[in-house]
Design an enzyme around this catalytic site. Sequence first.
Site, PDB file in Angstrom:
ATOM      1  N   ARG A  88      56.132   2.067 -21.449  1.00 44.50           N
ATOM      2  CA  ARG A  88      54.803   2.555 -21.853  1.00 44.50           C
ATOM      3  C   ARG A  88      54.589   3.982 -21.379  1.00 44.50           C
ATOM      4  O   ARG A  88      53.958   4.798 -22.059  1.00 44.50           O
ATOM      5  CB  ARG A  88      53.687   1.637 -21.324  1.00 44.50           C
ATOM      6  N   GLU A  91      56.459   6.023 -23.720  1.00 44.40           N
ATOM      7  CA  GLU A  91      55.674   6.080 -24.951  1.00 44.40           C
ATOM      8  C   GLU A  91      54.520   7.079 -24.820  1.00 44.40           C
ATOM      9  O   GLU A  91      54.250   7.859 -25.746  1.00 44.40           O
ATOM     10  CB  GLU A  91      55.130   4.680 -25.266  1.00 44.40           C
ATOM     11  N   SER A 114      54.740  21.334 -11.622  1.00 44.35           N
ATOM     12  CA  SER A 114      55.773  20.944 -10.672  1.00 44.35           C
ATOM     13  C   SER A 114      55.755  19.446 -10.399  1.00 44.35           C
ATOM     14  O   SER A 114      54.693  18.841 -10.276  1.00 44.35           O
ATOM     15  CB  SER A 114      55.568  21.683  -9.348  1.00 44.35           C
TER      16      SER A 114
END
Length: 147
Positions: A88, A91, A114
């Site tokens: 996820r 995704e 960073s």
Amino acid sequence: MNRLDVTEKIIFTKVSKGIKWSDVADKVGLSKEWVTAGCLGQMTFDATQAKVIGKIFGLTAEEIKWLQVVPYKGSLPTQVPTDPLIYRWYEIVSVYGSTIKELIHEEFGDGIMSAIDFSMDIVRQSDPKGDRVNVVLSGKFLPYKQY
């Protein structure tokens, strides 16, 4: 023996003894997010921190030394993660990555966020429709330099 062996021992001991990452972090004196990453082999502990971790998880002197070796970071078992929770996140980056990039560049200019000068906070957020996962990522902006 290698760092992965130590990580596996830490996870085994955590599960068998019912240890919570937040309790480990309290004893080390750092955030649960950073300490968990370290215990999972993604960060380097200093000697004092490694000894605390060693005591909690019953590590040998050699295993404690492995906690102080700079790890190979980003070591997921596959390029596209297969674990549903990690997928996820993949995704989210696949769908919103370009939006995040565009908005950071619009606000800060050409550069990166960073992951070294970085912090993360994960908390449970109560919601009557179902509790939510609140994740805050904070990284220093690093502009590309001209040369």
